[in-house]
Design a protein around this motif. Structure first.
Motif, mmCIF file in Angstrom:
data_model
loop_
_atom_site.group_PDB
_atom_site.id
_atom_site.type_symbol
_atom_site.label_atom_id
_atom_site.label_comp_id
_atom_site.label_asym_id
_atom_site.label_seq_id
_atom_site.Cartn_x
_atom_site.Cartn_y
_atom_site.Cartn_z
ATOM 1 N N GLY A 198 -63.174 80.995 -39.043
ATOM 2 C CA GLY A 198 -64.476 80.681 -38.468
ATOM 3 C C GLY A 198 -65.271 81.954 -38.285
ATOM 4 N N ASN A 199 -65.604 82.273 -37.043
ATOM 5 C CA ASN A 199 -66.350 83.499 -36.754
ATOM 6 C C ASN A 199 -65.448 84.669 -36.392
ATOM 7 N N VAL A 200 -64.118 84.436 -36.328
ATOM 8 C CA VAL A 200 -63.177 85.445 -35.831
ATOM 9 C C VAL A 200 -62.427 86.119 -36.983
ATOM 10 N N ILE A 201 -62.444 87.432 -37.016
ATOM 11 C CA ILE A 201 -61.646 88.204 -37.964
ATOM 12 C C ILE A 201 -60.293 88.448 -37.308
ATOM 13 N N VAL A 202 -59.233 87.893 -37.890
ATOM 14 C CA VAL A 202 -57.896 88.016 -37.313
ATOM 15 C C VAL A 202 -57.074 88.976 -38.161
ATOM 16 N N LEU A 203 -56.552 90.019 -37.527
ATOM 17 C CA LEU A 203 -55.721 91.016 -38.204
ATOM 18 C C LEU A 203 -54.379 91.064 -37.486
ATOM 19 N N ASP A 204 -53.357 90.522 -38.119
ATOM 20 C CA ASP A 204 -52.023 90.462 -37.514
ATOM 21 C C ASP A 204 -51.134 91.500 -38.180
ATOM 22 N N LEU A 205 -50.722 92.511 -37.421
ATOM 23 C CA LEU A 205 -49.949 93.637 -37.954
ATOM 24 C C LEU A 205 -48.534 93.679 -37.406
ATOM 25 N N ARG A 206 -48.078 92.571 -36.849
ATOM 26 C CA ARG A 206 -46.763 92.600 -36.210
ATOM 27 C C ARG A 206 -45.622 92.787 -37.199
ATOM 28 N N ASP A 207 -45.848 92.537 -38.463
ATOM 29 C CA ASP A 207 -44.768 92.671 -39.444
ATOM 30 C C ASP A 207 -44.888 93.937 -40.275
ATOM 31 N N THR A 208 -45.709 94.897 -39.824
ATOM 32 C CA THR A 208 -45.876 96.108 -40.616
ATOM 33 C C THR A 208 -45.958 97.333 -39.731
ATOM 34 N N GLU A 209 -45.581 98.469 -40.283
ATOM 35 C CA GLU A 209 -45.726 99.748 -39.596
ATOM 36 C C GLU A 209 -46.463 100.757 -40.460
ATOM 37 N N ASP A 210 -46.913 100.316 -41.648
ATOM 38 C CA ASP A 210 -47.457 101.274 -42.601
ATOM 39 C C ASP A 210 -48.974 101.249 -42.704
ATOM 40 N N LEU A 211 -49.655 100.539 -41.814
ATOM 41 C CA LEU A 211 -51.105 100.496 -41.894
ATOM 42 C C LEU A 211 -51.695 101.832 -41.456
ATOM 43 N N THR A 212 -52.550 102.400 -42.292
ATOM 44 C CA THR A 212 -53.224 103.650 -41.981
ATOM 45 C C THR A 212 -54.528 103.306 -41.274
ATOM 46 N N ASP A 213 -54.443 102.965 -39.984
ATOM 47 C CA ASP A 213 -55.573 102.394 -39.267
ATOM 48 C C ASP A 213 -56.329 103.446 -38.473
ATOM 49 N N ALA A 214 -56.795 104.489 -39.150
ATOM 50 C CA ALA A 214 -57.533 105.527 -38.452
ATOM 51 C C ALA A 214 -59.007 105.154 -38.302
ATOM 52 N N ASN A 215 -59.570 104.476 -39.291
ATOM 53 C CA ASN A 215 -60.973 104.069 -39.261
ATOM 54 C C ASN A 215 -61.046 102.641 -38.744
ATOM 55 N N ARG A 216 -61.136 102.470 -37.424
ATOM 56 C CA ARG A 216 -61.033 101.145 -36.824
ATOM 57 C C ARG A 216 -62.234 100.262 -37.095
ATOM 58 N N PHE A 217 -63.347 100.855 -37.573
ATOM 59 C CA PHE A 217 -64.539 100.058 -37.834
ATOM 60 C C PHE A 217 -64.640 99.585 -39.279
#
Length: 313
Positions: A211-230
Motif C-alpha cells: 500500500g503506502n508503506v515501504i517494508v524492509l525486513d532485514l532479520r535474515d541478513t547481516e550483509d546489508l550495506t545500509d550506510a545511506n538510509r535515505f
C-alpha cells in the motif's frame, strides 16, 4: 566532566560544539533505548546530548518529540540545559551556548568565537538537513560534504568509538575540506560511494511496497550495506512511510523496528514518535524507533503496520 551522547551525526556534532565550550574529559556513547530503560549510569556532572533526559545529569540537550512530551518542552530547564522541537539537537546546543556561559570563561570565549564562524553556520545547516530529513534527491544519490561524512558513522559497534571521538575533534577544529582529507574519513567516504550501487540492488531485493508503506525486513541478513538510509526512498516514491525491521545488534533476542516518513513524499499524517512510544520507543513526529523482544515482535509489527497503513483509494 563526561559527555553522554548518541553515536549518530547529530550526536557527534553536539560533541564538537560542547567540547569547544566545556572541559570534557571522557565520553559515553549510548543508544536512546538504554536511557529509556534506565540502565545507563548517569552521574552528577554529566552532560547528556541527543538522548532522553536523566535527573542526575548537570546539563541536558535534546529535540525529540517524545522527550518533550515528558514535560520538558521549554527553552531552558532551570539552567540545566535546553529542549525544543528543533531540526537537530546540535541546533539546541548552539542556541543555548549563544546565551548561557560555559563553566570555563576562557574556553567559552574561544568556543563562542568558533561558533560565530561561517564553517559552523554551514555545519549546523547541514546537520539540520541530515537529522531533519530535508535532503534533496541529489544529496541522497550523490552524497558529498557533511552529508557524506554523516554516512560514515554506523553507530552500531563499540569498536567504532575511536572514530567517533576522532570525528568530534575534526569537526570542532577543522574546516570541511580538511575533514574530508583525513585518511580515515577519506577511506570511509570512498567505501560509502563505492557501495551505493550494491545497496540499491539489495534494497530492491529485500524491500516491498505494501500500500503506502515501504517494508524492509532485514532479520535474515547481516550483509546489508545500509550506510545511506535515505536511498530507500528514491526507489519507492509511491510510499510515504517506511518500516524497517532488523535484529538488534546490541541486545540478544530483540527486534529493532524503525519507522520514518519518505522524505520525498511526506503525505503521511502519523505521529511516529508518539506511536512508537506505546512500544517502548519514541522519536520525532516523522521518524522513530523501538526495540521489542523477539517473542513480541510479530504483534508489534502488525500493530504498527496497521496504524501507518492508509486505506486503499
Amino acid at each position: 566532566m563526561r559527555l553522554v551522547t548518541r553515536p549518530d551525526f547529530d550526536g557527534i556534532v553536539c560533541g564538537a560544539l560542547i567540547t569547544a565550550l566545556e572541559e570534557i574529559d571522557s565520553y559515553l556513547f549510548v543508544e536512546p533505548k538504554f536511557m529509556q530503560d534506565g540502565v545507563v549510569d548517569i552521574r552528577p556532572g554529566d552532560i547528556i546530548a541527543n538522548l532522553p533526559y536523566h535527573p542526575a545529569c548537570s546539563l541536558w540537550f535534546d529535540h525529540h518529540f517524545t522527550n518533550g512530551a515528558a514535560g520538558f518542552d521549554r527553552p531552558v530547564i532551570a539552567g540545566r540545559g535546553a529542549f525544543r522541537m528543533a531540526p537537530s539537537a546540535a541546533r539546541v546546543v548552539y542556541e543555548y551556548y549563544s546565551e548561557v556561559p560555559s563553566a570555563s570563561p576562557a574556553r567559552y570565549r574561544s568556543g563562542r568565537d568558533m561558533m560565530r564562524t561561517d564553517r559552523v553556520t554551514e555545519l549546523l545547516r547541514d546537520t539540520d538537513k541530515i537529522d531533519g530529513g530535508t535532503l534533496t534527491r541529489d544529496d541522497v544519490l550523490d552524497p558529498a560534504g557533511y552529508v557524506l561524512v554523516s554516512m560514515t558513522i554506523y553507530g552500531k559497534e563499540d569498536a567504532e568509538e575511536p572514530y567517533w571521538r576522532r570525528l568530534i575533534e575534526l569537526i570542532r577544529e577543522r574546516p570541511l575540506p580538511e575533514i574530508l582529507d583525513d585518511p580515515e574519513v577519506r577511506v570511509r567516504c570512498e567505501r560509502i560511494l563505492a557501495s551505493q550501487e550494491r545497496l540499491r540492488r539489495q534494497l530492491l531485493e529485500r524491500a516491498e511496497l505494501r500500500g503506502n508503506v515501504i517494508v524492509l525486513d532485514l532479520r535474515d541478513t547481516e550483509d546489508l550495506t545500509d550506510a545511506n538510509r535515505f536511498l530507500l526512498y528514491t526507489l519507492f516514491p509511491e510510499g510515504n512511510i517506511s518500516m524497517k525491521i532488523a535484529r538488534d545488534p546490541q541486545r540478544a533476542d530483540t527486534t529493532a523496528i524503525s519507522v520514518g516518513y519518505n522524505i520525498f513524499n511526506t503525505t503521511s499524517t502519523v505521529n511516529v514518535g508518539e506511536l512508537l512510544s506505546h512500544h517502548g520507543g519514541g522519536g520525532h513526529r516523522v521518524v522513530g524507533s523501538c526495540r521489542v523482544p523477539d517473542g513480541e515482535a510479530g504483534r508489534a509489527i502488525d500493530e504498527i503496520l496497521r496504524h501507518i497503513s492508509e486505506p486503499a483509494v
